[in-house]
Design a protein around this motif. Structure first.
Motif, PDB file in Angstrom:
ATOM      1  N   GLY A  22       0.818  -1.212   0.000  1.00 12.42           N
ATOM      2  CA  GLY A  22       0.000   0.000   0.000  1.00 12.42           C
ATOM      3  C   GLY A  22       0.848   1.256   0.000  1.00 12.42           C
ATOM      4  O   GLY A  22       0.555   2.228  -0.718  1.00 12.42           O
ATOM      5  N   LEU A  23       1.917   1.254   0.799  1.00 13.79           N
ATOM      6  CA  LEU A  23       2.809   2.415   0.847  1.00 13.79           C
ATOM      7  C   LEU A  23       3.516   2.620  -0.485  1.00 13.79           C
ATOM      8  O   LEU A  23       3.647   3.750  -0.972  1.00 13.79           O
ATOM      9  N   ILE A  24       3.980   1.523  -1.071  1.00 14.22           N
ATOM     10  CA  ILE A  24       4.662   1.625  -2.366  1.00 14.22           C
ATOM     11  C   ILE A  24       3.711   2.193  -3.425  1.00 14.22           C
ATOM     12  O   ILE A  24       4.068   3.092  -4.191  1.00 14.22           O
ATOM     13  N   ALA A  25       2.482   1.666  -3.445  1.00 17.20           N
ATOM     14  CA  ALA A  25       1.503   2.132  -4.441  1.00 17.20           C
ATOM     15  C   ALA A  25       1.244   3.626  -4.279  1.00 17.20           C
ATOM     16  O   ALA A  25       1.158   4.366  -5.276  1.00 17.20           O
ATOM     17  N   PHE A  26       1.125   4.088  -3.035  1.00 17.69           N
ATOM     18  CA  PHE A  26       0.884   5.518  -2.823  1.00 17.69           C
ATOM     19  C   PHE A  26       2.104   6.354  -3.192  1.00 17.69           C
ATOM     20  O   PHE A  26       1.992   7.362  -3.907  1.00 17.69           O
ATOM     21  N   LEU A  27       3.284   5.940  -2.736  1.00 17.03           N
ATOM     22  CA  LEU A  27       4.477   6.753  -2.967  1.00 17.03           C
ATOM     23  C   LEU A  27       4.854   6.805  -4.442  1.00 17.03           C
ATOM     24  O   LEU A  27       5.499   7.761  -4.893  1.00 17.03           O
ATOM     25  N   GLN A  28       4.450   5.808  -5.202  1.00 14.91           N
ATOM     26  CA  GLN A  28       4.701   5.847  -6.647  1.00 14.91           C
ATOM     27  C   GLN A  28       3.920   6.958  -7.339  1.00 14.91           C
ATOM     28  O   GLN A  28       4.254   7.339  -8.467  1.00 14.91           O
ATOM     29  N   THR A  29       2.914   7.493  -6.668  1.00 12.96           N
ATOM     30  CA  THR A  29       2.148   8.607  -7.238  1.00 12.96           C
ATOM     31  C   THR A  29       2.826   9.955  -6.982  1.00 12.96           C
ATOM     32  O   THR A  29       2.367  10.976  -7.492  1.00 12.96           O
ATOM     33  N   GLN A  30       3.899   9.942  -6.181  1.00 16.56           N
ATOM     34  CA  GLN A  30       4.608  11.180  -5.839  1.00 16.56           C
ATOM     35  C   GLN A  30       5.820  11.326  -6.763  1.00 16.56           C
ATOM     36  O   GLN A  30       6.740  10.510  -6.730  1.00 16.56           O
ATOM     37  N   ASP A  31       5.824  12.370  -7.576  1.00 16.57           N
ATOM     38  CA  ASP A  31       6.875  12.539  -8.583  1.00 16.57           C
ATOM     39  C   ASP A  31       8.271  12.685  -7.990  1.00 16.57           C
ATOM     40  O   ASP A  31       9.269  12.338  -8.631  1.00 16.57           O
ATOM     41  N   ASP A  32       8.355  13.215  -6.759  1.00 14.68           N
ATOM     42  CA  ASP A  32       9.664  13.516  -6.176  1.00 14.68           C
ATOM     43  C   ASP A  32      10.139  12.462  -5.176  1.00 14.68           C
ATOM     44  O   ASP A  32      11.132  12.662  -4.474  1.00 14.68           O
ATOM     45  N   ILE A  33       9.424  11.327  -5.090  1.00 13.87           N
ATOM     46  CA  ILE A  33       9.788  10.266  -4.146  1.00 13.87           C
ATOM     47  C   ILE A  33       9.916   8.951  -4.911  1.00 13.87           C
ATOM     48  O   ILE A  33       9.045   8.599  -5.707  1.00 13.87           O
ATOM     49  N   GLU A  34      11.007   8.216  -4.637  1.00 11.28           N
ATOM     50  CA  GLU A  34      11.230   6.937  -5.312  1.00 11.28           C
ATOM     51  C   GLU A  34      11.502   5.845  -4.269  1.00 11.28           C
ATOM     52  O   GLU A  34      12.441   5.968  -3.465  1.00 11.28           O
ATOM     53  N   VAL A  35      10.694   4.802  -4.255  1.00  9.85           N
ATOM     54  CA  VAL A  35      10.922   3.662  -3.372  1.00  9.85           C
ATOM     55  C   VAL A  35      11.966   2.764  -4.023  1.00  9.85           C
ATOM     56  O   VAL A  35      11.763   2.257  -5.132  1.00  9.85           O
ATOM     57  N   ILE A  36      13.096   2.564  -3.338  1.00  7.36           N
ATOM     58  CA  ILE A  36      14.186   1.780  -3.936  1.00  7.36           C
ATOM     59  C   ILE A  36      14.341   0.410  -3.273  1.00  7.36           C
ATOM     60  O   ILE A  36      15.244  -0.351  -3.633  1.00  7.36           O
ATOM     61  N   GLY A  37      13.464   0.114  -2.292  1.00  9.08           N
ATOM     62  CA  GLY A  37      13.563  -1.191  -1.655  1.00  9.08           C
ATOM     63  C   GLY A  37      12.541  -1.355  -0.565  1.00  9.08           C
ATOM     64  O   GLY A  37      11.896  -0.402  -0.123  1.00  9.08           O
ATOM     65  N   GLU A  38      12.374  -2.613  -0.130  1.00  9.48           N
ATOM     66  CA  GLU A  38      11.466  -2.921   0.975  1.00  9.48           C
ATOM     67  C   GLU A  38      12.045  -4.080   1.767  1.00  9.48           C
ATOM     68  O   GLU A  38      12.800  -4.906   1.235  1.00  9.48           O
ATOM     69  N   ALA A  39      11.715  -4.144   3.048  1.00  8.56           N
ATOM     70  CA  ALA A  39      12.181  -5.222   3.911  1.00  8.56           C
ATOM     71  C   ALA A  39      11.111  -5.497   4.955  1.00  8.56           C
ATOM     72  O   ALA A  39      10.350  -4.605   5.332  1.00  8.56           O
ATOM     73  N   GLU A  40      11.058  -6.743   5.428  1.00  5.68           N
ATOM     74  CA  GLU A  40      10.038  -7.092   6.410  1.00  5.68           C
ATOM     75  C   GLU A  40      10.549  -7.044   7.845  1.00  5.68           C
ATOM     76  O   GLU A  40       9.789  -7.214   8.790  1.00  5.68           O
ATOM     77  N   ASN A  41      11.849  -6.789   8.017  1.00  6.40           N
ATOM     78  CA  ASN A  41      12.405  -6.604   9.366  1.00  6.40           C
ATOM     79  C   ASN A  41      13.798  -5.992   9.255  1.00  6.40           C
ATOM     80  O   ASN A  41      14.317  -5.769   8.148  1.00  6.40           O
ATOM     81  N   GLY A  42      14.411  -5.742  10.408  1.00  2.00           N
ATOM     82  CA  GLY A  42      15.716  -5.108  10.417  1.00  2.00           C
ATOM     83  C   GLY A  42      16.808  -5.939   9.787  1.00  2.00           C
ATOM     84  O   GLY A  42      17.751  -5.395   9.182  1.00  2.00           O
ATOM     85  N   VAL A  43      16.710  -7.252   9.900  1.00  2.00           N
ATOM     86  CA  VAL A  43      17.726  -8.129   9.319  1.00  2.00           C
ATOM     87  C   VAL A  43      17.738  -7.990   7.798  1.00  2.00           C
ATOM     88  O   VAL A  43      18.801  -7.821   7.181  1.00  2.00           O
TER      89      VAL A  43
END
Length: 221
Positions: A22-43
């Protein structure tokens, strides 16, 4: 014509896949923000960092294997310029203060509006903090309380209570305090109870040691 700015790079860390998506889908609508990765925990995040160092981390708190506090601490050691936004549903003291001490810049709750989240990311990229009002209120209370204690740890004690605390520190009993001050032993016990409560101490011995350590009784007295 002005040159285009590089987008703000973001990695999302959350143990719920639906939240990340959901966060990725929303942030992809923002021209000045790019999601470059995701993780499910600190490791998983630490495995990503050598390859993708973001401007901003959107960090959940409660996660398996390595939680958001420990992950924040390690990230700030590895990449000090990366700003961490805590994005969580939890806002009790035991969550807020460890996260801030670990190096988180901002602390916002998952009930925030999407535009507020995007704005927090933009501000974080400039080193500007954003705090949910509940979190800001607790931090202000903590700072004010620490300042009062630093200036005068006995500020809440009355003159009579301070007098009794000095006598406790000198090693005399409640009965002897009552005789010295010409008051009843019951009144002394009431004052002692108030002193312990206000100073968050367990017994007279702790009160005496605290008074010595804070210098309200000198060794030569």
């Amino acid at each position: 014509m002005s040159e285009p700015h590089n987008p703000i790079t973001v990695i999302i860390v959350d143990d719920h896949a639906v939240v990340r998506q959901g966060l990725i889908a929303f942030l992809q609508t923002q021209d000045d923000i790019e999601v470059i990765g995701e993780a499910e925990n600190g490791v998983q995040l630490l495995e990503l960092l050598p390859h993708s160092v973001p401007d901003v981390l959107l960090m959940d708190l409660i996660m398996p294997d390595m939680d958001g506090v420990e992950a924040t601490r390690r990230v700030k050691t590895i990449s000090p310029h990366t700003q961490v936004i805590i994005f969580t549903s939890y806002y009790k003291d035991e969550h807020i203060f460890p996260a801030v001490r670990a190096g988180a810049l901002s602390y916002i709750l998952k009930d925030s509006k999407p535009d507020e989240l995007a704005d927090a990311i933009r501000k974080a990229s400039r080193g500007e903090a954003v705090l949910h009002p509940r979190v800001a209120a607790r931090l202000v209370q903590e700072v004010q309380g620490a300042r009062r204690e630093t200036l005068n740890p006995f500020s809440e004690l009355s003159d009579r209570e301070m007098e009794i605390l000095r006598l406790i520190a000198s090693g005399i009993s409640n009965r002897e305090i009552a005789e010295t001050l010409f008051i009843s032993e019951k009144t002394v016990k009431s004052h002692v109870s108030n002193i312990l409560s206000k100073l968050h101490l367990a017994d007279r011995t702790q009160a005496a040691v605290y008074a010595w350590n804070q210098g309200i009784v000198r060794r030569d007295e």
